[in-house]
Design a protein around this motif. Structure first.
Motif, PDB file in Angstrom:
ATOM      1  N   VAL A   1       0.857  -1.189   0.000  1.00  0.00           N
ATOM      2  CA  VAL A   1       0.000   0.000   0.000  1.00  0.00           C
ATOM      3  C   VAL A   1       0.892   1.238   0.000  1.00  0.00           C
ATOM      4  O   VAL A   1       1.823   1.341   0.804  1.00  0.00           O
ATOM      5  CB  VAL A   1      -0.941   0.015   1.218  1.00  0.00           C
ATOM      6  N   PHE A   2       0.611   2.155  -0.912  1.00  0.00           N
ATOM      7  CA  PHE A   2       1.329   3.422  -0.996  1.00  0.00           C
ATOM      8  C   PHE A   2       0.313   4.559  -1.040  1.00  0.00           C
ATOM      9  O   PHE A   2      -0.892   4.335  -1.227  1.00  0.00           O
ATOM     10  CB  PHE A   2       2.213   3.469  -2.256  1.00  0.00           C
ATOM     11  N   ASP A   3       0.813   5.750  -0.869  1.00  0.00           N
ATOM     12  CA  ASP A   3      -0.062   6.920  -1.006  1.00  0.00           C
ATOM     13  C   ASP A   3       0.725   8.070  -1.608  1.00  0.00           C
ATOM     14  O   ASP A   3       1.964   8.080  -1.591  1.00  0.00           O
ATOM     15  CB  ASP A   3      -0.666   7.325   0.347  1.00  0.00           C
ATOM     16  N   PHE A   4       0.003   9.011  -2.172  1.00  0.00           N
ATOM     17  CA  PHE A   4       0.622  10.217  -2.713  1.00  0.00           C
ATOM     18  C   PHE A   4      -0.360  11.371  -2.572  1.00  0.00           C
ATOM     19  O   PHE A   4      -1.569  11.171  -2.392  1.00  0.00           O
ATOM     20  CB  PHE A   4       1.026  10.028  -4.179  1.00  0.00           C
ATOM     21  N   HIS A   5       0.159  12.583  -2.667  1.00  0.00           N
ATOM     22  CA  HIS A   5      -0.644  13.791  -2.545  1.00  0.00           C
ATOM     23  C   HIS A   5      -0.674  14.499  -3.888  1.00  0.00           C
ATOM     24  O   HIS A   5       0.380  14.802  -4.460  1.00  0.00           O
ATOM     25  CB  HIS A   5      -0.085  14.725  -1.469  1.00  0.00           C
ATOM     26  N   LEU A   6      -1.859  14.750  -4.382  1.00  0.00           N
ATOM     27  CA  LEU A   6      -2.038  15.475  -5.638  1.00  0.00           C
ATOM     28  C   LEU A   6      -2.278  16.948  -5.310  1.00  0.00           C
ATOM     29  O   LEU A   6      -3.295  17.305  -4.702  1.00  0.00           O
ATOM     30  CB  LEU A   6      -3.224  14.901  -6.415  1.00  0.00           C
ATOM     31  N   ARG A   7      -1.334  17.780  -5.728  1.00  0.00           N
ATOM     32  CA  ARG A   7      -1.414  19.217  -5.427  1.00  0.00           C
ATOM     33  C   ARG A   7      -1.548  19.986  -6.736  1.00  0.00           C
ATOM     34  O   ARG A   7      -0.693  19.911  -7.607  1.00  0.00           O
ATOM     35  CB  ARG A   7      -0.170  19.674  -4.673  1.00  0.00           C
ATOM     36  N   VAL A   8      -2.666  20.712  -6.851  1.00  0.00           N
ATOM     37  CA  VAL A   8      -2.971  21.516  -8.031  1.00  0.00           C
ATOM     38  C   VAL A   8      -3.175  22.949  -7.572  1.00  0.00           C
ATOM     39  O   VAL A   8      -3.795  23.199  -6.518  1.00  0.00           O
ATOM     40  CB  VAL A   8      -4.226  20.989  -8.763  1.00  0.00           C
ATOM     41  N   SER A   9      -2.645  23.899  -8.349  1.00  0.00           N
ATOM     42  CA  SER A   9      -2.773  25.311  -7.993  1.00  0.00           C
ATOM     43  C   SER A   9      -4.243  25.722  -7.933  1.00  0.00           C
ATOM     44  O   SER A   9      -5.023  25.451  -8.849  1.00  0.00           O
ATOM     45  CB  SER A   9      -2.040  26.172  -9.026  1.00  0.00           C
ATOM     46  N   GLY A  10      -4.622  26.361  -6.809  1.00  0.00           N
ATOM     47  CA  GLY A  10      -5.993  26.844  -6.644  1.00  0.00           C
ATOM     48  C   GLY A  10      -6.976  25.794  -6.191  1.00  0.00           C
ATOM     49  O   GLY A  10      -8.177  26.078  -6.107  1.00  0.00           O
ATOM     50  N   GLN A  11      -6.532  24.558  -5.899  1.00  0.00           N
ATOM     51  CA  GLN A  11      -7.424  23.492  -5.460  1.00  0.00           C
ATOM     52  C   GLN A  11      -6.898  22.864  -4.178  1.00  0.00           C
ATOM     53  O   GLN A  11      -5.704  22.964  -3.863  1.00  0.00           O
ATOM     54  CB  GLN A  11      -7.550  22.411  -6.548  1.00  0.00           C
ATOM     55  N   ASP A  12      -7.803  22.233  -3.441  1.00  0.00           N
ATOM     56  CA  ASP A  12      -7.390  21.538  -2.229  1.00  0.00           C
ATOM     57  C   ASP A  12      -6.556  20.303  -2.580  1.00  0.00           C
ATOM     58  O   ASP A  12      -6.733  19.691  -3.637  1.00  0.00           O
ATOM     59  CB  ASP A  12      -8.615  21.114  -1.414  1.00  0.00           C
ATOM     60  N   THR A  13      -5.672  19.936  -1.673  1.00  0.00           N
ATOM     61  CA  THR A  13      -4.822  18.759  -1.870  1.00  0.00           C
ATOM     62  C   THR A  13      -5.649  17.485  -1.718  1.00  0.00           C
ATOM     63  O   THR A  13      -6.504  17.383  -0.827  1.00  0.00           O
ATOM     64  CB  THR A  13      -3.670  18.769  -0.863  1.00  0.00           C
ATOM     65  N   GLN A  14      -5.399  16.516  -2.597  1.00  0.00           N
ATOM     66  CA  GLN A  14      -6.068  15.223  -2.518  1.00  0.00           C
ATOM     67  C   GLN A  14      -5.052  14.142  -2.192  1.00  0.00           C
ATOM     68  O   GLN A  14      -4.017  14.033  -2.858  1.00  0.00           O
ATOM     69  CB  GLN A  14      -6.768  14.884  -3.840  1.00  0.00           C
ATOM     70  N   LYS A  15      -5.358  13.345  -1.176  1.00  0.00           N
ATOM     71  CA  LYS A  15      -4.494  12.234  -0.778  1.00  0.00           C
ATOM     72  C   LYS A  15      -5.078  10.935  -1.333  1.00  0.00           C
ATOM     73  O   LYS A  15      -6.194  10.540  -0.982  1.00  0.00           O
ATOM     74  CB  LYS A  15      -4.376  12.158   0.742  1.00  0.00           C
ATOM     75  N   HIS A  16      -4.327  10.278  -2.213  1.00  0.00           N
ATOM     76  CA  HIS A  16      -4.759   9.031  -2.827  1.00  0.00           C
ATOM     77  C   HIS A  16      -3.985   7.871  -2.204  1.00  0.00           C
ATOM     78  O   HIS A  16      -2.781   7.959  -1.982  1.00  0.00           O
ATOM     79  CB  HIS A  16      -4.499   9.044  -4.332  1.00  0.00           C
ATOM     80  N   THR A  17      -4.672   6.778  -1.957  1.00  0.00           N
ATOM     81  CA  THR A  17      -4.061   5.542  -1.472  1.00  0.00           C
ATOM     82  C   THR A  17      -4.262   4.463  -2.536  1.00  0.00           C
ATOM     83  O   THR A  17      -5.347   4.335  -3.109  1.00  0.00           O
ATOM     84  CB  THR A  17      -4.697   5.096  -0.147  1.00  0.00           C
TER      85      THR A  17
END
Length: 715
Positions: A435-451
């Motif tokens: 199991v891994f996870d990453f954080h999707l960071r886009v300008s002007g949007q909230d961060t999304q944590k995906h597993t």
């Protein structure tokens, strides 16, 4: 017998001679050369070359200056010096030395190593270089993701336009290749007594299907990204790391340009040669000003420059770079060094087989006693970015939760590179559902944590170096020779870029078969004989027994290379599938080195053995030396367990040399990414023994013709 006629008789008959023995012309008459014994010393002495004359004059001037300084110091010395005065003079001298420290060796030498993804630059006196992305962003109506209708990697759609299932979105051929590699991995792991759950793949797919992202507000994200803020008015261009952090939805839009791609000039994305080299100069200029602190161009004429070029270079690129450094940057002196030679300088080796795995290019070359062996040079158009794209495709095939990933978008490209660096491994012991996870960071949007879960994708993506059919090679030849013509000899008009026997053998193995209608009579008779004699050997070159004696001249022929078969091995056929077929109007097959419609993508282990075979030239001692001195450098070699895996592959291919095969790493825990730059910086400090500097006076008079006299190799 008729007797001799008298003068009177000749006069009466009109045959008397009246020319008074005068010459027919007032021009001086030059006697013909005795062709059996003549001699000239034109261009046979060193003093007839301007480069050597200036070098000798500089040495004599320096010697005279040192002699004058020594005589002046002796004349000013006191005849009798007491012990107290000597001690006082010593203290004063030390104080002066502390007040005016001596200039560090190499502090006036700038070292530049340009790559497809990164630029490494620094002073020769620096311990490590500064790394800057080799990219520039220019104002545009659209960004690069809006310019491309299809995402990257490209997905297939159904006939009604709806999205295809993840297992089929990259086509049946790619899916079959991926499943075959996965099955082969399971077989190897069972042979190595490694435990595997029988339903590992299903566990991964089911987990990824039902997972959903977690939203994190920006003020709660401790690692939020600092995006590039545009000034008012916005600049025309932005360079380096700031360019990668421009929001995709910026106003105005910016488009990224990478001037160097796959080790070549990027002719696909540019419309003119001038704009291409202008962007290269702007990136270099910005790096010199921001990374080295040389903000004023008035200081640059005091500095020299060492520029790193590929082993198999394009002469047009080298001459254009030389003109840029001498004219636009106005450096005092410039010299060039090849990548593999610089790598041995950086590692401190005298002989080695250097394998440099970059972002988009892999080069192989054997170096012996400070010289690159010409026929051993290999240049493959694959690297770490191909692994990144293959890894994304494999994860999407197994229902990756972030199914909208598009490598044309800047934040997705940086995310994919980060996942590749942290997850990919060549160690089979690490292959298990995790199991891994990453954080999707886009300008002007909230961060999304995906597993998500990953299984064998982390291992099979870097396996593409050994099975390159899994890579996407369709667009790597796009725009080739559109802006920059091939360099040709001024006398016979033949291409004069450097060639290599090893590269020629690889290109011949990848070349498509010639249709029977296009073969000459001799080829039509010879080709079937070769194909019958060697039924399945284009992908497995004979590393010892079949090394043809090839001349190391720019116009060497590839007649000694084996003819490609009508049905090549799957790997050779897949690697060359992106190459365009031979022109139909061409009656005979041209020399393989001169063709631009064949993409050099080849299995890495076979390419290394081919290079060593051409370097050893059937000498078993040299073969053992090179095969036991393989050094892996470049960012693509940082994958965990890569060296050990490559060593095992080579031992399987060459069991007779299994004990001698050894994959080395740079000593002193030096980062493999900076070894080439480090070697070039050492080369820049060798002022006393380096004769390859090109000065302004020489360049003004002779131009790029100086490279034939100044380069340490046969230019």
């Amino acid at each position: 017998m008729v007797g001799k006629k008298s003068g009177k008789a000749l006069r009466d008959e009109g045959l008397e001679r009246t020319d008074n023995n005068m010459d027919l012309s007032s021009w001086p008459q030059i006697a013909a050369i005795n062709q059996k014994n003549y001699y000239t010393d034109y261009l046979k002495r060193d003093d007839q070359y301007l480069a050597f004359r200036l070098q000798n004059e500089e040495a004599r001037t320096k010697m005279a200056k040192n002699a004058k300084d020594r005589d002046r110091a002796l004349a000013m010395a006191k005849p009798e010096v007491t012990e107290a005065e000597a001690e006082a003079d010593g203290e004063a001298t030390m104080e002066d030395a502390e007040e005016t420290p001596a200039e560090a060796i190499g502090s006036k030498v700038i070292v530049i190593h340009v790559g497809s993804q990164n630029l490494r630059i620094g002073l020769s006196s620096d311990a490590l270089p500064k790394t800057v992305p080799m990219v520039i962003a220019r104002k545009s109506a659209t960004n690069e993701s809006e310019d491309h209708d299809e995402p990257k990697p490209k997905r297939m759609k159904r006939e009604d336009g709806s999205a295809e299932d993840p297992e089929n979105q990259f086509g049946p051929e790619w899916s079959a290749e991926f499943n075959r590699m996965s099955s082969d991995l399971k077989v190897r792991m069972r042979q190595n007594k490694r435990r595997m759950l029988p339903n590992s793949k299903e566990m991964v797919v089911n987990f990824n299907r039902r997972t959903s992202p977690e939203t994190i507000s920006e003020h709660n994200d401790p690692s939020r990204v600092e995006w590039t803020e545009l000034s008012n008015p916005p600049p025309e261009y932005i360079v380096g790391q700031d360019a990668l952090r421009i929001p995709d939805s910026s106003n105005p839009r910016y488009k990224l340009y990478w001037p160097i791609q796959n080790g070549w000039c990027n002719e696909q994305d540019y419309q003119s040669k001038r704009m291409l080299f202008l962007d290269i100069s702007l990136i270099l200029e910005n790096a010199i000003q921001t990374q080295l602190g040389l903000t004023s161009k008035k200081e640059w004429p005091q500095y020299s420059c060492v520029f790193v070029i590929p082993d198999l270079y394009d002469k047009s690129y080298v001459t254009q770079v030389l003109d840029m450094l001498m004219r636009e940057f106005a450096f005092a002196r410039v010299c060039f060094i090849q990548e593999s030679l610089a790598a041995t300088f950086g590692a401190g080796f005298t002989s080695a087989c250097v394998v440099d795995i970059g972002a988009q290019k892999t080069s192989i070359c054997c170096v012996e006693e400070g010289m690159c062996i010409e026929n051993s040079r290999v240049n493959l158009k694959m690297g770490g970015q191909d692994v990144t794209q293959a890894f994304v495709k494999m994860m999407l095939h197994d229902h990756f939760p972030y199914a909208d990933i598009n490598l044309w978008r800047r934040y997705d490209f940086l995310l994919a590179e980060e996942l590749k660096k942290s997850l990919c491994t060549m160690s089979e012991a690490s292959v298990s559902p995790q199991v891994f996870d990453f954080h999707l960071r886009v300008s002007g949007q909230d961060t999304q944590k995906h597993t998500f879960k990953a299984f064998d994708e982390v291992h099979l993506a870097p396996m593409g170096f050994f099975e390159p059919t899994i890579f996407d090679n369709d667009e790597k030849l796009g725009g080739r020779r559109k802006l920059i013509e091939r360099s040709v000899d001024i006398y016979d008009g033949q291409p004069n870029d450097p060639v290599s026997g090893a590269q020629s053998e690889i290109m011949t193995a990848l070349a498509p078969a010639i249709p029977a209608s296009e073969k000459t009579n001799g080829e039509a008779q010879a080709a079937p004989t070769d194909a019958q004699a060697t039924p399945a050997r284009p992908q497995q070159p004979n590393a010892i027994g079949r090394v043809q004696e090839q001349e190391a001249t720019p116009h060497s022929s590839v007649a000694g290379s084996p003819a490609p078969e009508a049905a090549p091995t799957p790997q050779a056929a897949g690697a060359g599938s992106s190459a365009a077929p031979a022109p139909a109007a061409q009656p005979a097959r041209p020399a393989v080195e001169y063709r631009d419609d064949i993409l050099p993508v080849y299995a890495l282990d076979n390419a290394i053995l081919t290079s060593i075979a051409h370097a050893a030239r059937s000498d078993e001692k040299k073969m053992r030396d090179f095969i036991g001195g393989i050094m892996i450098v470049g960012g693509g070699s940082l994958t965990t367990g890569f060296n050990l895996f490559l060593e095992e592959r080579l031992q399987i291919l060459r069991p007779g040399f299994a004990k001698e095969i050894m994959i080395g790493v740079p000593p002193r825990d030096l980062d493999p990414q900076v070894v080439v730059w480090k070697g070039a910086s050492i080369f820049g400090k060798l002022s006393g023994t380096n004769d390859s500097w090109i000065g302004q006076l020489e360049y003004d008079r002779l131009g790029h013709r100086l490279l034939a006299y100044k380069c340490m190799w046969a230019y």
